[in-house]
Design an enzyme around this catalytic site. Structure first.
Site, PDB file in Angstrom:
ATOM      1  N   ASP A 305     -29.569 -33.608 -17.565  1.00 34.23           N
ATOM      2  CA  ASP A 305     -30.907 -33.467 -16.969  1.00 34.23           C
ATOM      3  C   ASP A 305     -31.831 -34.674 -17.134  1.00 34.23           C
ATOM      4  OD1 ASP A 305     -29.998 -30.934 -16.489  1.00 34.23           O
ATOM      5  OD2 ASP A 305     -31.446 -29.899 -17.759  1.00 34.23           O
ATOM      6  N   ASP A 529     -29.154 -19.980 -22.429  1.00 38.16           N
ATOM      7  CA  ASP A 529     -29.900 -21.126 -21.888  1.00 38.16           C
ATOM      8  C   ASP A 529     -31.285 -21.242 -22.493  1.00 38.16           C
ATOM      9  OD1 ASP A 529     -27.940 -21.945 -19.941  1.00 38.16           O
ATOM     10  OD2 ASP A 529     -28.522 -20.207 -18.754  1.00 38.16           O
TER      11      ASP A 529
END
Ligand code: BGC
Length: 590
Positions: A305, A529
């Site tokens: 990311d 997550d």
């Protein structure tokens, strides 16, 4: 796969040889110093270089050849030419005139009898690069016989009076294969495997390979009693049993980590680049360069990311976050990724794959080429070169379908392109495979080697189960067609946290499609997550409402419901209900 060009590492060797000087073997010369025979401190020093003409990397090791521990060390030596230090790692490097002094960091301060530590430095020079011949540790000369010109000394047997050179010479570089997954097994993480096997029906997948996430400095030695990097690699050597084996690591501890969200914020603050380089990357590089692991194929996913965030979540975009603006302005994502590539890529058996988010993030024209270009910038920063990059990974820890079998980006409904549907919203791609293949090509356009390959994280993008369409929907309305045909059942492509309805995806597989090196399971199924409510912790993790099932969204997910499962623990922690959901909705079915 059908990539035909030379493997990157070979390309680099050829380039170097075409430059100023041709060196023996793989471009390294080495000098071994034998132990001092005097009583007291005894040492041996290994010194080898990777010289590209005008500059070189010195790979140096110090071995305690005595019978008592060395607690704190300073290595000194001198050059005869104009070699000038530009950077060093895994130790404190300084230079004064021709004299170089290298001192320990905290973590490699103590050298047990027979123990050794390795570190490196980059230098510029002109003229001749003559190797130093005299080394001292804490002022005691490590004198003795000197040998030159042998890049890979053969290990001595246990009766040899001198310490084994294998402890002081990094593995040879130069033998990367084009696709590390072809003809190789992949490491099964025993800790994940045991957790999976303990779940009802978990043995259906518990023998699958998953990645090991080095998500904090403490993970290198093993956080909270779990296996550290060496323990994993030792186990991998056992699993390999002499055959090629890929070990998948995730390098994930950048300063100011996860700038567009909160769930996976990390331990390092935005300016902690020195700690990242010297307390995180350097020790990993040192462990990976241990010759005991030279036959493993180490595949790194580099910083999920991070670079995509610098493209899409910065001002003046409406999706900007203050934290991503800070990371763009201070440059530490780019510096850190470059440093990771250079230092991990400097190990001969390491394959680095840069993270490119997923199609539902970077698949728009405004984001696509700029991400590939930013990757190229990072890959030419902090000493990295494009030869330190073997490819790209798509969909890390995300949920984008590998393929959408019932509609394509070229479909139209009553003359209108599906790109105009709410779901696609002008994206160029409808799935991860077409995205990853195109992104690989974009990287080559941006200046990467034509041999780069792509990985897709398929651990949780299966979308099977009762709600999976069985064919294309009727072309009555544009949105009706797309929404009825798509297998990805999320509320919005921007949803990323513990998705309800998701399933286990394609099983790990080498070379499944053109340009794709492998389907891999990078996010271990069953690891959360992010927490669905605030949970106090010492990992730097925040609470992101994208993990709260009652959240109605933000600008990054089109203000949609989060789609997250309830009662989730902190990111990375075991989430049994999610594991069960993934098994239930696996596609292909288990
Ligand atoms: C977490 C890490 C974890 C990884 C794999 C990330 O979201 O932040 O701590 O290791 O997922 O589960």
């Amino acid at each position: 796969m059908s990539r035909t060009s030379v493997p990157p590492r070979r390309a680099r060797t050829a380039l170097l040889a075409a430059g100023a000087l041709v060196l023996a073997g793989l471009g390294a010369v080495s000098v071994m110093q034998s132990p001092a025979s005097a009583a007291g401190l005894q040492c041996s020093v290994g010194y080898s270089v990777n010289d590209w003409g005008g500059g070189f990397t010195a790979n140096v090791s110090v071995t305690n050849a005595g019978t008592t521990a060395i607690d704190g060390w300073a290595l000194t030596y001198a050059y005869s030419g104009n070699q000038t230090l530009t950077s060093g790692w895994s130790a404190n490097w300084t230079q004064s005139g021709k004299n170089v002094t290298v001192t320990n960091l905290d973590w490699n301060k103590t050298l047990a009898p027979g123990g050794s530590t390795s570190f490196g430095g980059n230098f510029n020079y002109s003229g001749t690069n003559t190797a130093p011949t005299a080394f001292a540790v804490n002022g005691t000369p490590c004198n003795g016989g000197t040998s030159t010109g042998s890049p890979t000394p053969t290990p001595t047997d246990s009766t040899s009076p001198s310490p084994s050179p294998s402890t002081s010479t990094p593995p040879a570089t130069g033998d990367l294969v084009d696709n590390p997954y072809v003809g190789a097994g992949v490491y099964v993480d025993p800790e994940w495997s045991a957790k999976a096997a303990a779940e009802p029906s978990g043995t259906k997948i518990s023998n699958q390979p998953t990645a090991v996430w080095l998500d904090r400095i403490a993970a290198i030695n093993g956080a909270n009693g779990s296996m550290g990097l060496r323990a994993h690699l030792d186990e991998a050597v056992k699993q390999a049993a002499g055959k090629p084996l890929v070990v998948q690591l995730v390098i994930y501890d950048l300063p100011g980590r996860d700038c567009s969200a909160l769930a996976s914020n990390g331990e390092l603050g935005p300016t902690d680049i020195d700690r990242y380089e010297h307390e995180y990357i350097d020790p990993i590089a040192t462990i990976l360069s241990d010759p005991a692991y030279k036959d493993l194929r180490i595949v790194n996913t580099i910083e999920p990311d991070s670079l995509p965030n610098l493209v899409t979540n910065v001002s003046p975009r409406p999706t900007a976050t203050p934290a991503c603006d800070v990371m763009k302005a201070n440059g530490n994502y780019v510096t850190g990724v470059g440093y990771a590539l250079a230092h991990l890529g400097g190990v001969g058996n390491v394959y680095n794959y840069l993270d490119a988010g997923h199609h539902g993030w970077i698949g728009w024209d405004d984001n696509f080429a700029p991400t590939a270009q930013l990757m190229h910038q990072a890959a030419t920063t902090s000493g990295a070169t494009v030869d330190d990059v073997q490819g790209v990974i798509a969909n890390t820890a995300n949920y984008g379908a590998t393929t959408e079998p019932y509609f394509t980006i070229d479909d139209t409904v009553n003359g209108t392109s599906v790109r105009q549907s709410k779901w696609v919203d002008w994206n160029r791609y409808v799935d991860e495979q077409t995205y990853a293949q195109a992104f690989r090509t974009a990287m080559v356009t941006a200046g990467f080697n034509s041999s780069v390959g792509a990985l897709i994280d398929t651990s949780r993008n299966g979308w099977g189960g009762a709600n999976r369409p069985t064919g294309p929907a009727a072309k009555t309305t544009l949105d009706g067609y797309v929404d009825g045909s798509r297998t990805d059942r999320r509320f919005h492509l921007g949803n990323w946290c513990n998705q309800s309805g998701a399933g286990i995806g394609e099983r790990p597989k080498a070379a499944p499609a053109v340009g794709i090196d492998a389907y891999v399971w990078v996010k271990p199924p069953g690891q959360s997550d992010g927490a669905s409510s605030a949970i106090a912790n010492d990992e730097g993790k925040g609470f992101d409402r994208m993990c709260d099932p009652t959240y109605t969204g933000n600008v990054r997910n089109g203000n949609s419901m989060s789609g997250a499962l309830p009662n989730a623990p902190l990111a990375g922690h075991w989430f049994s209900a999610q594991f069960q959901e993934l098994l239930k909705n696996a596609y292909p079915a288990l």
